[in-house]
Design a protein around this motif. Structure first.
Motif, PDB file in Angstrom:
ATOM      1  N   HIS A 238      76.914  65.975  24.610  1.00  0.00           N
ATOM      2  CA  HIS A 238      78.102  65.263  24.150  1.00  0.00           C
ATOM      3  C   HIS A 238      78.429  65.809  22.759  1.00  0.00           C
ATOM      4  CE1 HIS A 238      80.453  61.904  22.492  1.00  0.00           C
ATOM      5  NE2 HIS A 238      80.738  61.600  23.739  1.00  0.00           N
ATOM      6  N   PRO A 239      79.726  65.978  22.394  1.00  0.00           N
ATOM      7  CA  PRO A 239      80.052  66.578  21.089  1.00  0.00           C
ATOM      8  C   PRO A 239      79.511  65.814  19.881  1.00  0.00           C
ATOM      9  CG  PRO A 239      82.034  65.820  22.240  1.00  0.00           C
ATOM     10  CD  PRO A 239      80.926  65.753  23.221  1.00  0.00           C
ATOM     11  N   SER A 240      79.206  64.529  20.046  1.00  0.00           N
ATOM     12  CA  SER A 240      78.594  63.773  18.944  1.00  0.00           C
ATOM     13  C   SER A 240      77.158  64.227  18.702  1.00  0.00           C
ATOM     14  CB  SER A 240      78.570  62.275  19.266  1.00  0.00           C
ATOM     15  OG  SER A 240      77.667  62.028  20.344  1.00  0.00           O
ATOM     16  N   GLY A 241      76.567  64.875  19.720  1.00  0.00           N
ATOM     17  CA  GLY A 241      75.163  65.278  19.624  1.00  0.00           C
ATOM     18  C   GLY A 241      74.195  64.171  19.980  1.00  0.00           C
ATOM     19  N   ASN A 242      74.712  62.996  20.325  1.00  0.00           N
ATOM     20  CA  ASN A 242      73.829  61.848  20.596  1.00  0.00           C
ATOM     21  C   ASN A 242      73.381  61.747  22.049  1.00  0.00           C
ATOM     22  OD1 ASN A 242      74.376  61.256  17.965  1.00  0.00           O
ATOM     23  ND2 ASN A 242      75.727  59.527  18.394  1.00  0.00           N
ATOM     24  N   TYR A 243      74.093  62.416  22.945  1.00  0.00           N
ATOM     25  CA  TYR A 243      73.822  62.277  24.382  1.00  0.00           C
ATOM     26  C   TYR A 243      73.741  63.639  25.056  1.00  0.00           C
ATOM     27  CZ  TYR A 243      75.601  57.660  23.196  1.00  0.00           C
ATOM     28  OH  TYR A 243      75.805  56.448  22.593  1.00  0.00           O
ATOM     29  N   LEU A 244      73.028  63.665  26.173  1.00  0.00           N
ATOM     30  CA  LEU A 244      72.910  64.870  26.984  1.00  0.00           C
ATOM     31  C   LEU A 244      73.102  64.462  28.437  1.00  0.00           C
ATOM     32  CD1 LEU A 244      71.941  67.939  26.600  1.00  0.00           C
ATOM     33  CD2 LEU A 244      69.715  67.122  27.348  1.00  0.00           C
ATOM     34  N   VAL A 245      73.915  65.206  29.186  1.00  0.00           N
ATOM     35  CA  VAL A 245      74.066  64.938  30.621  1.00  0.00           C
ATOM     36  C   VAL A 245      73.417  66.081  31.395  1.00  0.00           C
ATOM     37  CG1 VAL A 245      76.386  65.965  30.782  1.00  0.00           C
ATOM     38  CG2 VAL A 245      75.667  64.276  32.474  1.00  0.00           C
TER      39      VAL A 245
END
Length: 359
Positions: A238-245
């Motif tokens: 995720h562009p926030s860097g907080n999540y990964l899919v």
């Protein structure tokens, strides 16, 4: 039936048009278009605006394995089992230029953030860098000893990371063309790798069913996820860097919270292996593809904030170049590597640092 909770990801729409397994997906930077490639040798360009006609691009002589929009959105790169890379103009005409240098299937294509360079990876065991506008092959990186499945530029364009069937992830310096480090912790073929939006970490997916996150400065393994019951085929930050899919052959997509180091969601949409997944540039959507010939678009929902603001905070260019380092990233890393009870102290320390460094 109860309405879905607004915080949960929701299936927004799905696109049908491919005649074989979908291998790759990528959003344009303005999220108006979504490109997908397939074993059917075609590239499809889908329009996010409802009732718009899709474009089918024909040119590759064999399966399309990878696709990537240029940062401007004016070009679209694809790679194929026909050993070529094509650069398309993503409009109704679908004109393309062919790049030839690989001697086997091209598995990965990725534009540098300035759009000037393209990095490709191939079953010929090489990573190659090209000049986009001069349409010219520049150089090869050749230390892998098996097929290279993926190669990506770092956000600042100085580093390249590659993933291979030799079970390693390699970090390269683009200027010196030397391998800076090899990460050897995976127990099987490494299928996919990408940089965290900050450029300080990388995440890799493997046929050993795991996802691993490393720090590219200390080369330390920060996180290890064993959540899928089959090979992990792709991942996207995720562009926030907080999540990964992640997308897996167990047919599921999983969303990981990197701050907490835990699984947030498991999504069941595809019949059979989920082969590819990618967030849009704002993080508002993510797209997935599978062996079921489907392309699905999901609304993220789980991070309902001003996405534009996040991107401005996450990657200020001056911070990337500054010697003091990115403060957002140092908070991220401490969250990744420290226990909860130390988090408060670390955030207070960061507050003091920020106060001291503010002019």
């Amino acid at each position: 039936m109860a309405a879905p909770c607004p915080e949960d990801p929701s299936l927004e729409r799905h696109f049908k048009g491919h005649r074989d397994a979908v291998t790759c997906v990528d959003f344009s930077f303005n999220t108006k278009q979504l490109a997908s490639g397939s074993m059917d040798s075609c590239l499809m360009l889908w329009h996010m605006k409802p009732q718009s006609r899709a474009y089918r691009f024909v040119g590759h002589k064999d399966a399309v394995t990878c696709v990537n929009f240029s940062p401007s959105g004016h070009l679209l790169a694809s790679g194929s089992r026909d050993k070529t890379v094509r650069i398309w103009v993503p409009n109704v005409k679908g004109e393309s230029t062919v790049f030839r240098a690989h001697t086997a299937t091209v598995r990965s294509v990725h534009f540098c953030s300035d759009g000037q360079s393209l990095v490709t990876a191939s079953d010929d065991k090489t990573v190659k860098v090209w000049s986009t506008h001069r349409q010219k092959f520049l150089f090869s990186l050749s230390q892998h000893i098996n097929w290279v499945r993926c190669a990506k530029f770092s956000p600042d364009g100085r580093l390249i990371v590659s993933a291979s069937d030799d079970k390693t992830v390699k970090l390269w310096d683009k200027t010196s063309r030397e391998c800076v480090h090899s990460y050897c912790e995976h127990g099987s073929f490494v299928t996919y790798v990408d940089f965290h939006p900050s450029g300080t970490c990388i995440a890799a997916a493997s046929m050993d069913n795991t996802v691993k996150v490393w720090d590219v400065r200390t080369h330390r393994l920060l996180q290890h996820y064993q959540l899928h019951s089959a090979a992990v085929n792709a991942l996207s930050f995720h562009p926030s860097g907080n999540y990964l899919v992640t997308a897996s052959s167990d047919s599921t997509l999983k969303i990981l919270d990197l701050m907490e180091g835990r699984l947030l969601y498991t999504l069941h949409g595809h019949q059979g292996p989920a082969t590819t997944v990618a967030f849009s540039r704002t993080g508002e959507y993510f797209a997935s593809g599978g062996s079921d010939e489907q392309v699905m678009v999901w609304k993220s929902n789980f991070d309902v904030v001003d996405y534009g603001e996040i991107i401005k905070v996450q990657r200020p260019p001056t911070m990337l170049a500054s010697s003091s380092g990115n403060l957002t990233v140092s908070i991220l890393e401490q969250r990744l590597t420290l226990t909860e009870d130390k988090l408060k102290q670390c955030l207070e320390n960061q507050q003091l640092i920020m106060q001291r460094t503010t002019p």
